[in-house]
Scaffold this motif. Structure first.
Motif, PDB file in Angstrom:
ATOM      1  N   GLU A 149      34.897  20.908  51.307  1.00 33.72           N
ATOM      2  CA  GLU A 149      34.237  19.804  51.812  1.00 33.72           C
ATOM      3  C   GLU A 149      34.898  18.513  51.390  1.00 33.72           C
ATOM      4  O   GLU A 149      35.057  17.336  52.080  1.00 33.72           O
ATOM      5  CB  GLU A 149      32.254  20.408  51.022  1.00 33.72           C
ATOM      6  N   GLU A 150      35.531  18.229  50.324  1.00 35.52           N
ATOM      7  CA  GLU A 150      36.163  16.982  49.458  1.00 35.52           C
ATOM      8  C   GLU A 150      37.156  17.233  49.767  1.00 35.52           C
ATOM      9  O   GLU A 150      37.170  15.964  51.018  1.00 35.52           O
ATOM     10  CB  GLU A 150      35.597  16.759  47.862  1.00 35.52           C
ATOM     11  N   LEU A 151      37.669  17.949  49.900  1.00 34.22           N
ATOM     12  CA  LEU A 151      39.665  18.484  50.608  1.00 34.22           C
ATOM     13  C   LEU A 151      39.453  17.561  51.839  1.00 34.22           C
ATOM     14  O   LEU A 151      39.541  16.548  53.009  1.00 34.22           O
ATOM     15  CB  LEU A 151      39.962  19.187  50.141  1.00 34.22           C
ATOM     16  N   LEU A 175      41.057  16.840  58.061  1.00 34.44           N
ATOM     17  CA  LEU A 175      41.381  17.540  58.864  1.00 34.44           C
ATOM     18  C   LEU A 175      40.331  18.081  59.113  1.00 34.44           C
ATOM     19  O   LEU A 175      38.753  17.811  58.395  1.00 34.44           O
ATOM     20  CB  LEU A 175      42.348  18.427  57.447  1.00 34.44           C
ATOM     21  N   ASP A 176      40.564  18.703  59.913  1.00 37.00           N
ATOM     22  CA  ASP A 176      38.728  19.873  60.090  1.00 37.00           C
ATOM     23  C   ASP A 176      39.162  21.359  59.825  1.00 37.00           C
ATOM     24  O   ASP A 176      39.902  21.959  61.160  1.00 37.00           O
ATOM     25  CB  ASP A 176      38.921  19.241  62.107  1.00 37.00           C
ATOM     26  N   PHE A 177      38.147  21.697  59.226  1.00 33.43           N
ATOM     27  CA  PHE A 177      38.008  22.767  59.028  1.00 33.43           C
ATOM     28  C   PHE A 177      37.284  23.724  59.667  1.00 33.43           C
ATOM     29  O   PHE A 177      36.431  24.576  60.011  1.00 33.43           O
ATOM     30  CB  PHE A 177      37.928  23.246  57.711  1.00 33.43           C
ATOM     31  N   LYS A 187      49.939  23.491  59.674  1.00 31.39           N
ATOM     32  CA  LYS A 187      50.810  22.347  60.057  1.00 31.39           C
ATOM     33  C   LYS A 187      50.684  21.267  58.954  1.00 31.39           C
ATOM     34  O   LYS A 187      51.480  20.607  57.415  1.00 31.39           O
ATOM     35  CB  LYS A 187      51.605  21.716  60.976  1.00 31.39           C
ATOM     36  N   ASN A 188      49.459  20.760  58.882  1.00 29.94           N
ATOM     37  CA  ASN A 188      48.944  19.486  58.491  1.00 29.94           C
ATOM     38  C   ASN A 188      48.532  19.185  57.217  1.00 29.94           C
ATOM     39  O   ASN A 188      48.619  18.576  55.751  1.00 29.94           O
ATOM     40  CB  ASN A 188      47.943  17.827  59.305  1.00 29.94           C
ATOM     41  N   LEU A 189      47.807  20.381  56.664  1.00 29.67           N
ATOM     42  CA  LEU A 189      47.512  20.676  55.410  1.00 29.67           C
ATOM     43  C   LEU A 189      48.637  21.557  54.734  1.00 29.67           C
ATOM     44  O   LEU A 189      48.423  20.685  53.527  1.00 29.67           O
ATOM     45  CB  LEU A 189      46.663  22.161  55.614  1.00 29.67           C
TER      46      LEU A 189
END
Ligand code: ADP
Ligand code: NI
Length: 219
Positions: A77-79, A85-87, A13-15
């Motif tokens: 990675e840069e995003l 955000l935590d991927f 949702k945040n993405l």
């Protein structure tokens, strides 16, 4: 089917909010509406063996790293770093999916992981059917290509550079890509959706040619 954790649902949702802004101004057919449709199609195409979080993050981000768009990040990675955000340690898998996308004129024979195949199919389905027809003419207009010139009939791209640059009729894009999309599908659900959308393309191309030639529709 594997389920998303609550934390993953909230990250997605945040993405969505985070990247919505980046596509606000797009006039080439990669607006947020395209991104959202690809995300929703990806969700429909997910199967047991796929990783839903990896596929959905990749779907949201699939058009972010185009060189033509001047983004403040050039990789997942840069995003992740810039957005906060935590991927969940999946950066490399997400990046790999994105790197395997794109029809690219059909000149590349790429073998894709299941996760990449699903997002690839979702992206291609949005280039087919009614939306695909609209996007083709919209894209061509945005690039300054001509609507239709009978003297360009038969002009075809024979390699990737030509595919991106050659002056040709929009309807030629149907032969070089849109009418081939159904054969790119490997998952059962995508095949079914692609076949339906294909039927509409075939009807449209037939009617377009008849109108260009000043003929009435033949049954
Ligand atoms: P993608 O979203 O798959 O990265 P592209 O950037 O290649 O797509 O194209 C965006 C949209 O414009 C797609 O719907 C595609 O089919 C269409 N398109 C791409 N190239 C052409 C072209 N030369 N003429 C008309 N439409 C095009
Ligand atoms: Ni796309």
């Amino acid at each position: 089917m594997k389920h998303l954790t609550n934390k993953q649902t909230s990250t997605l949702k945040n993405l969505e909010h985070y990247i919505q802004d980046f596509f606000k101004e797009d006039k080439t057919g990669h607006d947020f509406g395209h991104i959202k449709r690809v995300v929703d199609l990806t969700a429909r195409l997910l199967v047991d063996k796929a990783n839903p979080f990896v596929c959905l993050v990749a779907a949201y981000c699939h058009d972010l790293f185009d060189d033509k768009l001047e983004m403040p990040f050039k990789s997942i990675e840069e995003l992740e770093e810039i957005s906060g955000l935590d991927f969940e340690g999946q950066n490399m898998r997400i990046q790999k999916v994105i790197d395997e996308l794109g029809y690219k004129g059909g000149f590349d024979d790429v073998s894709r992981s299941l996760n990449a195949q699903i997002v690839y199919e979702a992206d291609l389905l949005d280039a087919s059917g009614a939306i695909g027809i609209g996007r083709a003419f919209y894209y061509a207009g945005s690039k300054g290509h001509i609507f239709h010139d009978p003297s360009l009939e038969g002009v075809q791209a024979s390699n990737y550079d030509e595919y991106r640059s050659l002056s040709r009729n929009v309807i030629a894009h149907f032969d070089e890509k849109l009418l081939k999309l159904k054969d790119e599908m490997k998952t059962d659900k995508a095949k079914k959706i692609a076949n339906q959308r294909h039927e509409l393309l075939v009807m449209f191309v037939k009617a377009f040619k008849e109108e260009v030639e000043g003929r009435d529709y033949e049954k």
